[in-house]
Structure formats: structure tokens, C-alpha cells
Scaffold this active site. Structure first.
Site, PDB file in Angstrom:
ATOM      1  CD1 TRP A  68      -2.701   1.577   0.602  1.00  0.00           C
ATOM      2  CD2 TRP A  68      -1.961   1.828   2.705  1.00  0.00           C
ATOM      3  NE1 TRP A  68      -3.417   2.587   1.186  1.00  0.00           N
ATOM      4  CE2 TRP A  68      -2.979   2.762   2.471  1.00  0.00           C
ATOM      5  CE3 TRP A  68      -1.347   1.798   3.965  1.00  0.00           C
ATOM      6  CZ2 TRP A  68      -3.409   3.659   3.451  1.00  0.00           C
ATOM      7  CZ3 TRP A  68      -1.773   2.688   4.943  1.00  0.00           C
ATOM      8  CH2 TRP A  68      -2.796   3.598   4.681  1.00  0.00           C
ATOM      9  CG  ASP A 149      -1.547  -2.259   7.773  1.00  0.00           C
ATOM     10  OD1 ASP A 149      -2.598  -2.203   8.440  1.00  0.00           O
ATOM     11  OD2 ASP A 149      -1.304  -1.496   6.821  1.00  0.00           O
ATOM     12  CE  LYS A 185     -10.213   0.301   3.570  1.00  0.00           C
ATOM     13  NZ  LYS A 185      -8.814   0.065   3.728  1.00  0.00           N
TER      14      LYS A 185
HETATM   15  N1  PLP Z   1      -3.259  -0.570   5.497  1.00  0.00           N
HETATM   16  C1  PLP Z   1      -3.566  -1.039   4.293  1.00  0.00           C
HETATM   17  C2  PLP Z   1      -2.806  -2.177   3.733  1.00  0.00           C
HETATM   18  C3  PLP Z   1      -4.610  -0.450   3.560  1.00  0.00           C
HETATM   19  O1  PLP Z   1      -4.914  -0.928   2.351  1.00  0.00           O
HETATM   20  C4  PLP Z   1      -5.324   0.616   4.116  1.00  0.00           C
HETATM   21  C5  PLP Z   1      -6.376   1.289   3.368  1.00  0.00           C
HETATM   22  O2  PLP Z   1      -6.496   1.283   2.184  1.00  0.00           O
HETATM   23  C6  PLP Z   1      -4.958   1.053   5.382  1.00  0.00           C
HETATM   24  C7  PLP Z   1      -3.921   0.430   6.048  1.00  0.00           C
HETATM   25  C8  PLP Z   1      -5.579   2.177   6.128  1.00  0.00           C
HETATM   26  O3  PLP Z   1      -6.877   2.434   6.013  1.00  0.00           O
HETATM   27  P1  PLP Z   1      -7.616   3.293   7.124  1.00  0.00           P
HETATM   28  O4  PLP Z   1      -6.630   4.295   7.620  1.00  0.00           O
HETATM   29  O5  PLP Z   1      -8.752   3.907   6.412  1.00  0.00           O
HETATM   30  O6  PLP Z   1      -8.010   2.330   8.180  1.00  0.00           O
END
Ligand code: PLP
Length: 336
Positions: A68, A149, A185
Site C-alpha cells: 500500500w 498491518d 473496511k
Molecule cells: N493498510 C492497508 C494495507 C490499507 O490498504 C489501508 C487502506 O487502504 C490502510 C492500512 C488504512 O486504512 P484506514 O486508515 O482507512 O483504516
């Protein structure tokens, strides 16, 4: 709408830890986990990166290729030097397992490794259970620290418990780990910025100290985290009926995506595409790393009004029974 404490909602954090570490986790009972509510998954990663910089100032973070994109920004802004490790194998469109293990073995002892707990973004490629066991073994042998993560718990298999498998393997192997959890999500709470950062410590005393330091980092950044999402999460997860309903909905969502993978592959095969599209159904989670080139993606955008990132990553959440045929046809056209 009063302020939460610096560490966030205790009830939300308690329920969140159960999802990652297990409902009856001894580690939770022994109070060995330092955990604070975080600004969703991003905020949890950033808080950890700042913690890493403050207490291990000479350390680096090993990040998979690809990952990401924001991971790079997060650790860059926390001023933690970055290294990469092999992950995706473009030819097989699967995991480059041997190269990944070599990178783990070759990293200096005590390095930090960022791992996607499940539903790897952007590739949709996850290690098998056996591979996780081996990864855990080598990370342990080198004294590395694994930071998970987990932005998609439940999205891979449809069962949050199964999607925590990698973490549970590391716990069995007695690692000290960190976890970033997000409800963006799996509860659809994107804009509420609700998540959790936890660090598994040696004992309760260390956990108290680590939590206190995490709060010290949070205080000058945002004082305390937002309350609304925390109330939603804690209300759902602490009520057995609501939790059951949520788990059912997560499964519906994941199964729909899995169904769309089958339909997309099936349609491409039906159109007579000579290419292999097996990876569409082998990969898992919200994303499909299609293997389309940036030029092919540009054609999809310009000629068919189909939009995806230029690395060929399809968000499977956007594929429906209503558009899957159109998508397959367009992909077939640009890959002829
Ligand atoms: N980590 C990964 C791998 C992600 O794909 C995402 C979102 O696309 C996130 C973290 C963080 O998302 P959020 O900050 O909205 O929880």
C-alpha cells in the site's frame, strides 16, 4: 460527545484486541498488550512508526514490494529509514516466497518487518498457513520484530477468526509483535477513523510503560481519538446478537467478492482469452492484481471508462453482477 481519554475507548480497545489475539487470549488476561485507540489503520501505523523512531532511533523498517503506497509515506514522515523485501512474483502473479525468506535471513538481526496480516494490498496474494509458519520461524530466528498491518480482517476468508491466522501463528511462536487494526473496511466505518494500535510486551509492567509512551506520542498530535466510531464498534462487539449479525454481514461481503472473482475469470475464459486468469481466483481480499500494464489500464480508462490504479490493481468491491461482463470484455479487448 465528550472527550475520550488519550488512549481512547477502553471498551472498544478490549473488544478489538479479542478479534486479533483471540476471544480467550491468555495474553489479554495477563495484561501483556499495550493498546490504544488509533485514527484508523493509517493512524495506528503512524503512531507505531513514531514509537519506533523514538525508542529504536537507529532501526529501519522492511516493507514488502509492492505495498500500500501510504506505508512508504508513513515511515518516511516518521523519519524511519526504509528497506524493502521481496514479496510479489510478477511471472507467477503469486508470492516470491524463496526471495522473501532470503531477505528475512539477510536482514540485520533485530530488524522491523511490516507484514500484511491478510488480504495483501495491492496484490491480493497471501502466504499459505505453512508459509506463515516458516516466515514466523525465520523472523524469530533472526530476532526481528513483526509489525502486522491488518486493514482487512474478515475480507479475505469472510471470517475474522480465520483471517487472524498469521497473527495467531506468531503468538504460538512467542513473538513480541505490533498490530494495526482498522474498522474502515470490515465495518464500513471509513470516515470515522476508528482503529487500534497494540504492542505485545514482555509483561504487564512493560505494557503499562509502552501504553504510557504511546499516549505521550498521541497527546501532542491529536490529544485524543474520535468518539463516535468507538461507540459504534464497542456497541456492536459487546452485544452477542449484534456481533453475530456483523459477522454474518462480513461473510456476505467477502463471499460476494469471491463470487465476482469467479465470474470475472469465467467471463474472460468464455471470451476465449488465451491468457491465464487463474490468479484472479487465487488472489484474495478486496484487490486483484490483474497483471495489466499501465498502457492497458490507460486504454481501459480512455476507451471503456473503467478506472483502476495504473499498476493494474482492480478493486473487486466495484465489480458487480451488472458490470462484470462489460469489464471482462474490455479486459479481453486490451489484452488481445
Ligand atoms: N493498510 C492497508 C494495507 C490499507 O490498504 C489501508 C487502506 O487502504 C490502510 C492500512 C488504512 O486504512 P484506514 O486508515 O482507512 O483504516
Amino acid at each position: 460527545m465528550e472527550y475520550l481519554p488519550m488512549g481512547g475507548s477502553v471498551k472498544m480497545v478490549e473488544e478489538t484486541l479479542k478479534l486479533a489475539y483471540g476471544e480467550n487470549s491468555e495474553l489479554i488476561k495477563e495484561k501483556r498488550i499495550a493498546a490504544v485507540q488509533a485514527l484508523s489503520g493509517t493512524g495506528a501505523c503512524r503512531l507505531f512508526a513514531d514509537f519506533q523512531k523514538r525508542f529504536c532511533p537507529d532501526s529501519q523498517i522492511y516493507i514488502p514490494v509492492p505495498t500500500w503506497a501510504n506505508h512508504h509515506n508513513i515511515w518516511r514522515d516518521a523519519q524511519v529509514p526504509q528497506k524493502t523485501y521481496h514479496y510479489y512474483h510478477p511471472e507467477s502473479k503469486g508470492l516470491d516466497f524463496a526471495a522473501m525468506i532470503d531477505d528475512i535471513k539477510n536482514a540485520p538481526n533485530g530488524s522491523f518487518f511490516l507484514l500484511h496480516a491478510c488480504a495483501h494490498n495491492p496484490t491480493g496474494v497471501d502466504p499459505s498457513e505453512e508459509q506463515w509458519r516458516e516466515i514466523s520461524h525465520h523472523i524469530k530466528a533472526k530476532g526481528h520484530f513483526a509489525f502486522f498491518d491488518m486493514a482487512y480482517q474478515g475480507f479475505a476468508s469472510g471470517d475474522p477468526e480465520k483471517d487472524a491466522k498469521a497473527i495467531r501463528i506468531f503468538l504460538e511462536d512467542d513473538h513480541h509483535i505490533g498490530i494495526a487494526q482498522s474498522y474502515a473496511k470490515n465495518m464500513g466505518l471509513y470516515g470515522q477513523r476508528i482503529g487500534c494500535l497494540s504492542v505485545l510486551c514482555e509483561d504487564e509492567k512493560q505494557a503499562v510503560a509502552v501504553k504510557s509512551q504511546l499516549q505521550q506520542l498521541a497527546r501532542p498530535m491529536y490529544s485524543n481519538p474520535p468518539v463516535h466510531g468507538a461507540l459504534i464498534v464497542s456497541t456492536i462487539l459487546s452485544d452477542p446478537d449484534l456481533k453475530k449479525q456483523w459477522l454474518k454481514e462480513v461473510k456476505v461481503m467477502a463471499d460476494r467478492i469471491i463470487g465476482m472473482r469467479t465470474a470475472l475469470r469465467g467471463n474472460l475464459e468464455k471470451l476465449g482469452s488465451p491468457l491465464s486468469w487463474q490468479h484472479i481466483t487465487n488472489q484474495i481480499g478486496m484487490f486483484c492484481y490483474s497483471g495489466l500494464t499501465p498502457e492497458q489500464v490507460d486504454r481501459l480508462t480512455n476507451e471503456f471508462h473503467i478506472y483502476m490504479t495504473r499498476n493494474g490493481r482492480i478493486s473487486m468491491a466495484g465489480v458487480t453482477t451488472g458490470n462484470v461482463e462489460y469489464l471482462a470484455n474490455a479486459i479481453h479487448e486490451v489484452t488481445k
